[in-house]
Design an enzyme around this catalytic site. Structure first.
Site, PDB file in Angstrom:
ATOM      1  N   LYS A  64       0.841  -1.206   0.000  1.00  0.00           N
ATOM      2  CA  LYS A  64       0.000   0.000   0.000  1.00  0.00           C
ATOM      3  C   LYS A  64       0.872   1.250   0.000  1.00  0.00           C
ATOM      4  CE  LYS A  64      -3.814  -2.359   2.337  1.00  0.00           C
ATOM      5  NZ  LYS A  64      -3.161  -3.630   2.727  1.00  0.00           N
ATOM      6  N   LEU A  65       1.632   1.411  -1.070  1.00  0.00           N
ATOM      7  CA  LEU A  65       2.631   2.477  -1.138  1.00  0.00           C
ATOM      8  C   LEU A  65       1.977   3.861  -1.129  1.00  0.00           C
ATOM      9  CD1 LEU A  65       4.886   0.855  -3.911  1.00  0.00           C
ATOM     10  CD2 LEU A  65       5.189   0.733  -1.430  1.00  0.00           C
ATOM     11  N   ILE A  68       6.354  10.300  -1.552  1.00  0.00           N
ATOM     12  CA  ILE A  68       6.556  11.330  -2.573  1.00  0.00           C
ATOM     13  C   ILE A  68       6.820  10.647  -3.926  1.00  0.00           C
ATOM     14  CG2 ILE A  68       7.362  13.087  -0.948  1.00  0.00           C
ATOM     15  CD1 ILE A  68      10.246  12.466  -1.909  1.00  0.00           C
ATOM     16  N   PRO A  69       6.463  11.323  -5.027  1.00  0.00           N
ATOM     17  CA  PRO A  69       6.521  10.682  -6.347  1.00  0.00           C
ATOM     18  C   PRO A  69       7.869  10.039  -6.687  1.00  0.00           C
ATOM     19  CG  PRO A  69       5.344  12.758  -6.475  1.00  0.00           C
ATOM     20  CD  PRO A  69       5.869  12.675  -5.085  1.00  0.00           C
ATOM     21  N   THR A  71      10.195   8.794  -4.727  1.00  0.00           N
ATOM     22  CA  THR A  71      10.394   7.566  -3.931  1.00  0.00           C
ATOM     23  C   THR A  71       9.548   6.427  -4.488  1.00  0.00           C
ATOM     24  OG1 THR A  71      10.866   8.907  -1.997  1.00  0.00           O
ATOM     25  CG2 THR A  71      10.218   6.640  -1.573  1.00  0.00           C
ATOM     26  N   ARG A 211      -7.406 -14.937   6.567  1.00  0.00           N
ATOM     27  CA  ARG A 211      -7.729 -15.770   7.725  1.00  0.00           C
ATOM     28  C   ARG A 211      -8.646 -16.963   7.465  1.00  0.00           C
ATOM     29  NH1 ARG A 211      -8.660 -10.488  11.224  1.00  0.00           N
ATOM     30  NH2 ARG A 211      -8.959  -9.732   9.089  1.00  0.00           N
TER      31      ARG A 211
HETATM   32  O1  C5P Z   1      -7.586 -12.201   6.746  1.00  0.00           O
HETATM   33  P1  C5P Z   1      -8.352 -11.408   5.725  1.00  0.00           P
HETATM   34  O2  C5P Z   1      -9.127 -12.288   4.764  1.00  0.00           O
HETATM   35  O3  C5P Z   1      -9.174 -10.312   6.339  1.00  0.00           O
HETATM   36  O4  C5P Z   1      -7.206 -10.709   4.837  1.00  0.00           O
HETATM   37  C1  C5P Z   1      -7.458  -9.634   3.974  1.00  0.00           C
HETATM   38  C2  C5P Z   1      -6.170  -9.115   3.428  1.00  0.00           C
HETATM   39  O5  C5P Z   1      -6.437  -8.048   2.530  1.00  0.00           O
HETATM   40  C3  C5P Z   1      -5.206  -8.580   4.479  1.00  0.00           C
HETATM   41  O6  C5P Z   1      -3.900  -8.959   4.060  1.00  0.00           O
HETATM   42  C4  C5P Z   1      -5.371  -7.064   4.400  1.00  0.00           C
HETATM   43  O7  C5P Z   1      -4.171  -6.403   4.716  1.00  0.00           O
HETATM   44  C5  C5P Z   1      -5.737  -6.869   2.939  1.00  0.00           C
HETATM   45  N1  C5P Z   1      -6.500  -5.673   2.580  1.00  0.00           N
HETATM   46  C6  C5P Z   1      -7.697  -5.323   3.178  1.00  0.00           C
HETATM   47  N2  C5P Z   1      -8.356  -4.175   2.795  1.00  0.00           N
HETATM   48  C7  C5P Z   1      -7.868  -3.403   1.810  1.00  0.00           C
HETATM   49  C8  C5P Z   1      -6.670  -3.763   1.180  1.00  0.00           C
HETATM   50  C9  C5P Z   1      -6.029  -4.921   1.581  1.00  0.00           C
HETATM   51  O8  C5P Z   1      -8.186  -6.065   4.042  1.00  0.00           O
HETATM   52  N3  C5P Z   1      -8.542  -2.334   1.397  1.00  0.00           N
END
Ligand code: C5P
Length: 226
Positions: A64-65, A68-69, A71, A211
């Protein structure tokens, strides 16, 4: 099942090497893409990326970068060198940041997928209100999705509940990738959830699942119900 299993991305949110080896073995040939996020990337570093690629998976680097542009341009160059398939950037980083990411991609003639994070699926209306944005959560997601398209990104990340509305706004070509997937509601921090089947029906290109697969003794079980 097989057709849809390739559209499931496993969120590898663990630092347990034994578990990772087990998951790679069990899910090889069932899924194609592994999402590596903060937890495993900070723990293992780029080795975990090479390990996943070595095991035959494509890597979705979910850092989730937002910076600054200049970087961000350099970060995308590094992603390309590490053969990353997909990477997330916050659309809220702004036009200049996104354009620099795209220019790195073009410079290296890479087909890395640049994915825009709209609003994290762990937010609900109450939590989002505290941030004092001018628009309510739903409108803000739409705003970011439209900007992601306008600025030339390859796809967006959003809650499954927003897919239908967003498809109308952004058309068919932008990838929609959605976390927040649960067979049962209200189990943990994810608040805007749908089941895998509901998400695909709504038009998701890929779903991200952590999960519900990680916590299961038999990770293949999850795919039986899709
Ligand atoms: O364990 P779970 O199914 O909730 O995992 C969702 C994954 O998606 C996690 O790695 C979380 O960091 C990522 N994620 C999110 N919402 C976002 C972007 C990514 O839950 N908007």
């Amino acid at each position: 099942m097989k057709k849809y299993s390739k559209k499931v991305i496993l969120a590898l949110d663990t630092t347990d090497t034994q578990k990772i080896n087990f998951l790679f073995k069990e899910l090889s040939g069932i899924i194609e893409i592994i999402k590596i996020g903060y937890q495993s990337f900070i723990h293992f570093g780029p080795d975990i990326v090479q390990k996943a690629i070595g095991a035959g998976f494509k890597v979705f680097l979910d850092l989730k970068l937002h910076d600054i542009p200049n970087t961000i341009e350099k970060a995308i160059e590094s992603c390309i060198k590490h053969r990353i398939h997909m990477v997330t950037l916050h659309v809220s980083g702004g036009r200049e940041m996104i354009e620099k990411a795209i220019s790195a991609k073009q410079q290296f003639k890479s087909d890395i997928k640049l994915l825009g994070v709209t609003v994290l699926t762990s937010f609900d209306d109450i939590g989002f209100k505290e941030l004092n944005y001018r628009l309510p959560l739903k409108e803000m997601v739409k705003f970011f999705a439209v900007k992601a398209k306008m600025w030339g990104m390859d796809g967006i990340i959003c809650s499954p509940m927003e897919i239908k509305d967003l498809r109308q706004e952004i058309g068919k070509n932008l990838l929609i990738i959605t976390p927040g997937i649960r067979f049962d509601k209200g189990q943990d921090d994810q608040k805007r959830t749908l089941s895998p089947n509901e998400a695909f029906e709504a038009g998701a290109d890929y779903i991200v699942v952590g999960r519900p697969i990680l916590k299961s003794d038999n990770p293949k079980n999850f795919f039986e119900n899709i």
